[in-house]
Design an enzyme around this catalytic site. Structure first.
Site, PDB file in Angstrom:
ATOM      1  N   HIS A 107       0.926  -1.240   0.077  1.00 11.05           N
ATOM      2  CA  HIS A 107       0.000   0.102  -0.061  1.00 11.05           C
ATOM      3  C   HIS A 107       1.007   1.308  -0.096  1.00 11.05           C
ATOM      4  CE1 HIS A 107      -2.816   2.848   1.901  1.00 11.05           C
ATOM      5  NE2 HIS A 107      -3.856   2.141   1.479  1.00 11.05           N
ATOM      6  N   ASP A 143       3.079  -4.460   8.114  1.00 15.65           N
ATOM      7  CA  ASP A 143       1.971  -3.680   7.990  1.00 15.65           C
ATOM      8  C   ASP A 143       0.623  -4.608   8.263  1.00 15.65           C
ATOM      9  OD1 ASP A 143      -0.611  -2.317   6.937  1.00 15.65           O
ATOM     10  OD2 ASP A 143       0.582  -1.634   5.142  1.00 15.65           O
ATOM     11  N   GLN A 155      -4.592  -4.932   6.777  1.00 17.90           N
ATOM     12  CA  GLN A 155      -5.403  -5.946   6.262  1.00 17.90           C
ATOM     13  C   GLN A 155      -5.365  -7.208   6.971  1.00 17.90           C
ATOM     14  OE1 GLN A 155      -7.788  -4.964   4.458  1.00 17.90           O
ATOM     15  NE2 GLN A 155      -7.115  -2.758   3.557  1.00 17.90           N
ATOM     16  N   LYS A 178     -10.221  -0.659  10.500  1.00 16.38           N
ATOM     17  CA  LYS A 178     -10.143  -1.864   9.671  1.00 16.38           C
ATOM     18  C   LYS A 178     -10.609  -3.068  10.510  1.00 16.38           C
ATOM     19  CE  LYS A 178      -7.620   0.108   6.306  1.00 16.38           C
ATOM     20  NZ  LYS A 178      -7.933   0.482   4.895  1.00 16.38           N
ATOM     21  N   CYS A 195      -4.919   2.663  -3.489  1.00 19.26           N
ATOM     22  CA  CYS A 195      -3.647   3.164  -3.056  1.00 19.26           C
ATOM     23  C   CYS A 195      -2.635   2.192  -3.091  1.00 19.26           C
ATOM     24  CB  CYS A 195      -3.651   3.513  -1.451  1.00 19.26           C
ATOM     25  SG  CYS A 195      -4.726   5.081  -1.179  1.00 19.26           S
TER      26      CYS A 195
HETATM   27  C1  LIG Z   1      -2.364  -2.819   3.613  1.00 18.90           C
HETATM   28  C2  LIG Z   1      -2.844  -1.163   4.002  1.00 18.90           C
HETATM   29  N1  LIG Z   1      -1.738  -0.462   4.571  1.00 18.90           N
HETATM   30  C3  LIG Z   1      -1.983   0.743   5.098  1.00 18.90           C
HETATM   31  C4  LIG Z   1      -3.113   1.413   5.097  1.00 18.90           C
HETATM   32  C5  LIG Z   1      -3.253   2.558   5.619  1.00 18.90           C
HETATM   33  O1  LIG Z   1      -4.186   2.329   6.930  1.00 18.90           O
HETATM   34  P1  LIG Z   1      -5.068   3.804   7.369  1.00 18.90           P
HETATM   35  O2  LIG Z   1      -5.392   4.635   5.985  1.00 18.90           O
HETATM   36  O3  LIG Z   1      -5.934   3.482   8.249  1.00 18.90           O
HETATM   37  O4  LIG Z   1      -3.671   4.538   7.818  1.00 18.90           O
HETATM   38  C6  LIG Z   1      -4.280   0.568   4.388  1.00 18.90           C
HETATM   39  C7  LIG Z   1      -5.630   1.289   3.897  1.00 18.90           C
HETATM   40  O5  LIG Z   1      -6.242   0.716   3.311  1.00 18.90           O
HETATM   41  C8  LIG Z   1      -3.956  -0.792   4.056  1.00 18.90           C
HETATM   42  O6  LIG Z   1      -5.052  -1.253   3.056  1.00 18.90           O
END
Ligand SMILES: Cc1ncc(COP(=O)(O)O)c(C=O)c1O
Length: 469
Positions: free
Chosen positions: A185, A262, A265, A288, A426
């Site tokens: 992401h 990270d 998900q 999430k 993203c």
């Molecule tokens: C794999 C992953 N990393 C990071 C993020 C960023 O999360 P946040 O917008 O809650 O900071 C997301 C959000 O969709 C994501 O799917």
């Protein structure tokens, strides 16, 4: 290829279950049903692709129409787009909140609201207790040794930036290297570009294969004596790939590099234990996992948190301040400058209680079946191509449709009450790996049902018919 070894990973179906699934799904073979003993060799059965027999895709004959959890989520009764029942398949963007979380937030504001840690009155004690109890819940939920290993942040993005600035940046010199992967992401790319630009460090990117899986040999080949850090997603938000975090961590550690995972998900879909995985840093967002927006957590090892330097200054994180010098609190407070998002931290604690009450294994098993069902049904839509066919997947069933733009497909579905993402989510590099600028992404949670998937798939059949006629 499916081999006996990846067949029998803990938590995945047994050979007997796989044989049952295969028999239920390929009735043509009913005359010669597969047995559990034959299951490890299933991928060699003529005409059947390994993917069809992957545990992640194996369909089941068990009816999964009843869903006892939906009643906890008031928003799932909403009607949208002129009275259509809402079909919420945008869980990778954000999940919905059960009334247990909504009520906990309301209770907090009615009975506990105060700033924390500093007040000499009862409400300060109540809010501090609730806030710190929620921190402990996060620690227990992800298998961290102590609440001290949990830092509150706004979400995954802020968490990754914290680790990048507070821990990694001070350790980098020009020419040092950080390893990422092609499925990240943007939140796990851009913070590393910022530290690289500030220090002269270099990003190296592990490639993925056509299924969307990290190529382990290529990943390992990226390590050099200059590798200082690794950052990788646990589950790809674009492809749904579950990455082999324990293995990626073992390789990173063999080369002396700490690793950040990270978990944006993964936490809502898979049981996660940071101690068992051996990771150095783990970050996730509350929204999430059925919790509020604006709250998330960073897990760090004691060594990592001790070594990291504060990257924001202010109240709450200090032990003593003069104009000459400031002494910081111990971690985690030294990373929590200013008033935190107290109510939402408490709300996140309630979300984790809720998930525990439902049962994480139960959620994973239910979603495993529903995702398999979704992918099989989608494959029946003419001209539909699934993006991300990894053997190990969670939640995400992204696709593109011949002759229909991603945006037009998203609009068509939205008009029918189906909420999902249509775009790059993203994750532009991950899409470009497949020659795409975007995809349509249904993403499931445990409150989704087969009926909702049927509704989505029927709408897609309808869309395809409109153009083909
Ligand atoms: C794999 C992953 N990393 C990071 C993020 C960023 O999360 P946040 O917008 O809650 O900071 C997301 C959000 O969709 C994501 O799917």
């Amino acid at each position: 290829m499916i081999t006996p070894t990846n067949f029998y990973q803990p938590g995945l179906p047994t050979a007997e279950q796989l044989a049952n699934w295969a028999n239920a799904y390929f009735p043509a073979d009913a005359a010669a049903p597969l047995t559990a003993a034959a299951a490890p060799a299933l991928d060699t059965v003529a005409g059947l692709s390994p993917t069809a027999f992957s545990p992640e895709y194996a369909p089941t004959s068990a009816p999964v129409s009843h869903n006892e959890w939906r009643k906890d989520f008031p928003i799932l009764n909403e009607r949208v787009n002129g009275g259509k029942p809402l079909v919420w398949l945008d869980n990778a963007a954000t999940t919905q909140r059960p009334r247990q979380v909504i009520e906990r937030l309301s209770y907090y504001y009615q009975h506990e609201n105060s700033n924390v840690h500093r007040g000499a009155h009862e409400l300060a004690a109540r809010s501090t207790n609730a806030y710190e109890a929620a921190r402990q819940k996060v620690a227990d939920f992800i298998g961290a040794p102590s609440a001290r290993n949990i830092v509150w942040v706004r979400g995954t993005t802020e968490g990754i930036n914290l680790v990048a600035q507070a821990f990694v940046r001070p350790r980098l010199q020009a020419g040092d290297e950080i390893i990422l992967t092609e499925l990240e992401h943007h939140a796990n790319i851009v913070p590393w570009q910022l530290v690289a630009a500030a220090t002269g460090a270099v990003l190296r990117v592990a490639p993925i294969n056509d299924a969307g899986e990290i190529i382990l040999s290529a990943y390992e080949n990226l390590f050099t004596p200059r590798t200082k850090f690794v950052a990788v997603a646990h589950v790809s938000n674009a492809l749904g790939t579950i990455t082999p975090v324990a293995e990626l961590t073992a390789i990173a550690h063999r080369h002396g590099a700490p690793i950040l995972v990270d978990g944006a998900q993964s936490v809502a879909h898979l049981p996660v234990n940071v101690a068992a995985l051996g990771v150095d840093w783990f970050v996730f967002s509350g929204h999430k996992i059925f919790g509020p927006t604006g709250i998330g957590a960073v897990y760090g090892t004691d060594a990592g948190l001790k070594a990291a330097e504060p990257y924001q200054g202010g109240g709450n994180m200090i032990a003593d301040v003069t104009f000459e010098k400031t002494q910081y609190q111990e971690y985690p407070a030294k990373f929590e400058a200013g008033t935190g998002n107290i109510a939402d931290a408490v709300g996140l604690g309630a979300a984790l209680d809720y998930v525990n009450a439902v049962g994480r294994e139960k959620i994973a098993a239910y979603e495993h079946q529903l995702l398999g069902y979704t992918l099989e049904k989608l494959r029946g839509v003419k001209g539909l191509r699934i993006i991300g066919t990894a053997k190990e997947k969670a939640s995400v069933a992204a696709f593109v449709l011949d002759r229909h733009s991603v945006e037009a497909t998203g609009k068509f579905l939205s008009a029918r009450g189906i909420a999902l993402r249509a775009g790059h989510h993203c994750a532009q590099p991950a899409h470009r790996r497949f020659g795409l600028e975007g995809s349509v992404r249904p993403s499931i949670a445990f409150y989704n049902t087969r009926e909702e998937i049927d509704f989505l798939v029927n709408a897609l059949h309808e869309l395809v018919r409109t153009i083909n006629n």
